[in-house]
Scaffold this motif. Structure first.
Motif, short mmCIF file in Angstrom:
data_model
loop_
_atom_site.label_atom_id
_atom_site.label_comp_id
_atom_site.label_asym_id
_atom_site.label_seq_id
_atom_site.Cartn_x
_atom_site.Cartn_y
_atom_site.Cartn_z
N GLY A 1 0.82 -1.21 0.00
CA GLY A 1 0.00 0.00 0.00
C GLY A 1 0.84 1.25 0.00
O GLY A 1 0.49 2.27 0.62
N ALA A 2 1.95 1.21 -0.75
CA ALA A 2 2.95 2.28 -0.65
C ALA A 2 2.54 3.57 -1.36
O ALA A 2 3.16 4.60 -1.12
CB ALA A 2 4.29 1.80 -1.20
N ALA A 3 1.54 3.54 -2.22
CA ALA A 3 1.15 4.75 -2.94
C ALA A 3 0.32 5.70 -2.09
O ALA A 3 0.16 6.87 -2.45
CB ALA A 3 0.38 4.39 -4.21
N GLY A 4 -0.22 5.23 -0.97
CA GLY A 4 -1.06 6.07 -0.13
C GLY A 4 -0.26 7.03 0.73
O GLY A 4 0.99 7.03 0.70
N GLY A 5 -0.96 7.82 1.52
CA GLY A 5 -0.30 8.86 2.30
C GLY A 5 0.70 8.33 3.31
O GLY A 5 1.85 8.75 3.35
N ILE A 6 0.29 7.36 4.13
CA ILE A 6 1.19 6.80 5.13
C ILE A 6 2.25 5.95 4.46
O ILE A 6 3.44 6.01 4.81
CB ILE A 6 0.41 6.00 6.18
CG1 ILE A 6 -0.51 6.92 7.00
CG2 ILE A 6 1.36 5.24 7.10
CD1 ILE A 6 -1.42 6.19 7.96
N GLY A 7 1.85 5.15 3.47
CA GLY A 7 2.80 4.30 2.78
C GLY A 7 3.91 5.09 2.12
O GLY A 7 5.10 4.74 2.24
N VAL B 1 14.14 -0.02 -0.63
CA VAL B 1 12.70 -0.11 -0.41
C VAL B 1 12.03 -0.77 -1.61
O VAL B 1 12.17 -0.31 -2.75
CB VAL B 1 12.08 1.27 -0.16
CG1 VAL B 1 10.57 1.15 0.07
CG2 VAL B 1 12.73 1.96 1.02
N VAL B 2 11.31 -1.84 -1.34
CA VAL B 2 10.42 -2.43 -2.34
C VAL B 2 9.05 -1.83 -2.09
O VAL B 2 8.36 -2.19 -1.12
CB VAL B 2 10.38 -3.97 -2.23
CG1 VAL B 2 9.47 -4.55 -3.32
CG2 VAL B 2 11.78 -4.56 -2.34
N ALA B 3 8.69 -0.87 -2.92
CA ALA B 3 7.41 -0.16 -2.76
C ALA B 3 6.37 -0.86 -3.63
O ALA B 3 6.52 -0.94 -4.84
CB ALA B 3 7.57 1.30 -3.18
N SER B 4 5.33 -1.37 -2.99
CA SER B 4 4.33 -2.15 -3.72
C SER B 4 2.94 -1.57 -3.53
O SER B 4 2.61 -1.01 -2.48
CB SER B 4 4.36 -3.61 -3.26
OG SER B 4 3.89 -3.74 -1.94
N ASP B 5 2.14 -1.73 -4.57
CA ASP B 5 0.77 -1.22 -4.53
C ASP B 5 0.02 -1.81 -5.72
O ASP B 5 0.62 -2.27 -6.69
CB ASP B 5 0.75 0.31 -4.61
CG ASP B 5 -0.52 0.92 -4.06
OD1 ASP B 5 -0.50 1.39 -2.91
OD2 ASP B 5 -1.54 0.92 -4.77
N LEU B 6 -1.30 -1.78 -5.65
CA LEU B 6 -2.11 -2.14 -6.82
C LEU B 6 -1.95 -1.13 -7.94
O LEU B 6 -1.93 -1.49 -9.11
CB LEU B 6 -3.60 -2.22 -6.42
CG LEU B 6 -4.14 -3.54 -5.91
CD1 LEU B 6 -5.57 -3.36 -5.44
CD2 LEU B 6 -4.07 -4.61 -6.98
N ASP B 7 -1.85 0.14 -7.59
CA ASP B 7 -1.77 1.22 -8.57
C ASP B 7 -0.30 1.58 -8.82
O ASP B 7 0.24 2.50 -8.22
CB ASP B 7 -2.53 2.45 -8.06
CG ASP B 7 -2.74 3.51 -9.12
OD1 ASP B 7 -2.01 3.48 -10.14
OD2 ASP B 7 -3.62 4.38 -8.93
N THR B 8 0.33 0.85 -9.72
CA THR B 8 1.76 1.08 -9.96
C THR B 8 2.00 2.38 -10.73
O THR B 8 3.08 2.97 -10.59
CB THR B 8 2.39 -0.09 -10.72
OG1 THR B 8 1.60 -0.41 -11.86
CG2 THR B 8 2.51 -1.31 -9.83
N ALA B 9 1.01 2.83 -11.50
CA ALA B 9 1.19 4.11 -12.22
C ALA B 9 1.31 5.25 -11.22
O ALA B 9 2.22 6.08 -11.30
CB ALA B 9 0.03 4.34 -13.18
N LEU B 10 0.40 5.29 -10.26
CA LEU B 10 0.45 6.34 -9.24
C LEU B 10 1.70 6.18 -8.38
O LEU B 10 2.37 7.17 -8.05
CB LEU B 10 -0.80 6.26 -8.36
CG LEU B 10 -0.87 7.23 -7.18
CD1 LEU B 10 -0.85 8.68 -7.67
CD2 LEU B 10 -2.13 6.97 -6.34
N LEU B 11 2.02 4.95 -8.03
CA LEU B 11 3.19 4.70 -7.19
C LEU B 11 4.47 5.14 -7.90
O LEU B 11 5.33 5.79 -7.28
CB LEU B 11 3.27 3.21 -6.85
CG LEU B 11 4.44 2.76 -5.97
CD1 LEU B 11 4.44 3.50 -4.64
CD2 LEU B 11 4.36 1.25 -5.74
N SER B 12 4.61 4.82 -9.17
CA SER B 12 5.80 5.22 -9.92
C SER B 12 5.91 6.73 -10.00
O SER B 12 6.99 7.31 -9.86
CB SER B 12 5.75 4.63 -11.33
OG SER B 12 5.80 3.23 -11.30
#
Length: 261
Positions: A12-18, A32-43
């Motif tokens: 859940g890394a794309a969210g505020g706390i993540g 850091v391995v940052a993972s999320d469903l929304d990889t576009a937003l995360l990237s």
């Protein structure tokens, strides 16, 4: 740097706390391995971060055991050895028991409880095999204190708190520490979306009311939660396991709101 030599997987890394955790972990020297469903937003959010060369962006659905196993295998093939796992991905619904549907219950428990189970079950064996590591779970103030209109969410977070203690007890001899953070209200995009959805036209007044819930008179910032996460994931907390750490601006001390004006 307090996290040198650590490789941290954050769900859940794309969210505020993540994202605040990703930034804080990078500042402290972690990979850091940052993972999320929304990889576009995360990237997009990871682009240009200081220390960004140490970020690996990966798609992860915490409800999909096969996808989690595939991520574990791909990281192992790349020589990436996770020794800090942060279960941050979460779902929430608003309402009392009679407001909740079976679908609401399954959604929230599926992400919050089964998701933690799935990800931890996949990555814990490798951590044990490499001599130990740290599991940090995001619970909530709702795991230790009943909150109005949070029936399903509170049930899921209470489960997380006990799952955390169970992991700590069962695997302490394997070098595993497990703790959870229990924040009160954190000012994230969820708050803005919640107000817009449930209180259109009243956002300002409702935001101020939510802020007054914490006796300090404001909501928690995501970076303040991340600062606690850094401590719990670092070797500074080597003697800390099985704990539920409240960050609440004084709610549990006495949750009288600040007077108007």
């Amino acid at each position: 740097m307090r996290l040198n030599g650590k490789t941290c997987l954050v769900t859940g890394a794309a969210g505020g706390i993540g994202m605040a955790m990703v930034e804080a972990f990078l500042r402290e020297g972690a990979v850091v391995v940052a993972s999320d469903l929304d990889t576009a937003l995360l990237s997009e959010r990871c682009a240009g971060l200081p220390g960004g060369e140490r970020v690996l962006v990966r798609r992860l659905d915490v409800t999909d055991p096969k996808g989690i196993a595939a991520l574990d295998a791909s990281l192992a093939d790349a020589g990436v050895q996770v020794n800090v796992l942060v279960n941050n991905a979460a779902a929430i619904t608003i309402g009392k028991l009679l407001d909740a549907s079976l679908e609401d219950l399954r959604l929230v428990l599926g992400v919050n409880v089964e998701g933690l189970f799935n990800v931890t079950k996949a990555f814990l064996p490798g951590m044990i095999g490499r001599g130990g590591g740290t599991v940090l779970n995001m619970a909530s103030l709702a795991s230790v204190r009943a909150m109005r209109e949070r029936f399903v969410y509170s049930a899921s977070k209470a489960a997380i708190a006990m799952m955390t203690r169970s992991i700590a007890v069962d695997y302490v001899a394997d070098g595993i520490r497990a703790n959870c953070i229990c924040p009160a209200r954190v000012h994230t995009p969820f708050i803005e979306n919640y107000l817009a959805r449930y209180y259109p036209g009243e956002e300002k007044e409702r935001f101020e009311a939510l802020s007054r819930y914490q006796p300090v008179g404001r909501m928690i910032r995501p970076d303040e939660v991340a600062a606690m996460a850094v401590y719990l994931c670092s070797d500074e907390s080597a003697m800390v396991t099985g704990g539920s750490f409240v960050i609440d601006g004084g709610v549990m001390a006495g949750d009288q709101p600040l007077p108007e004006g």
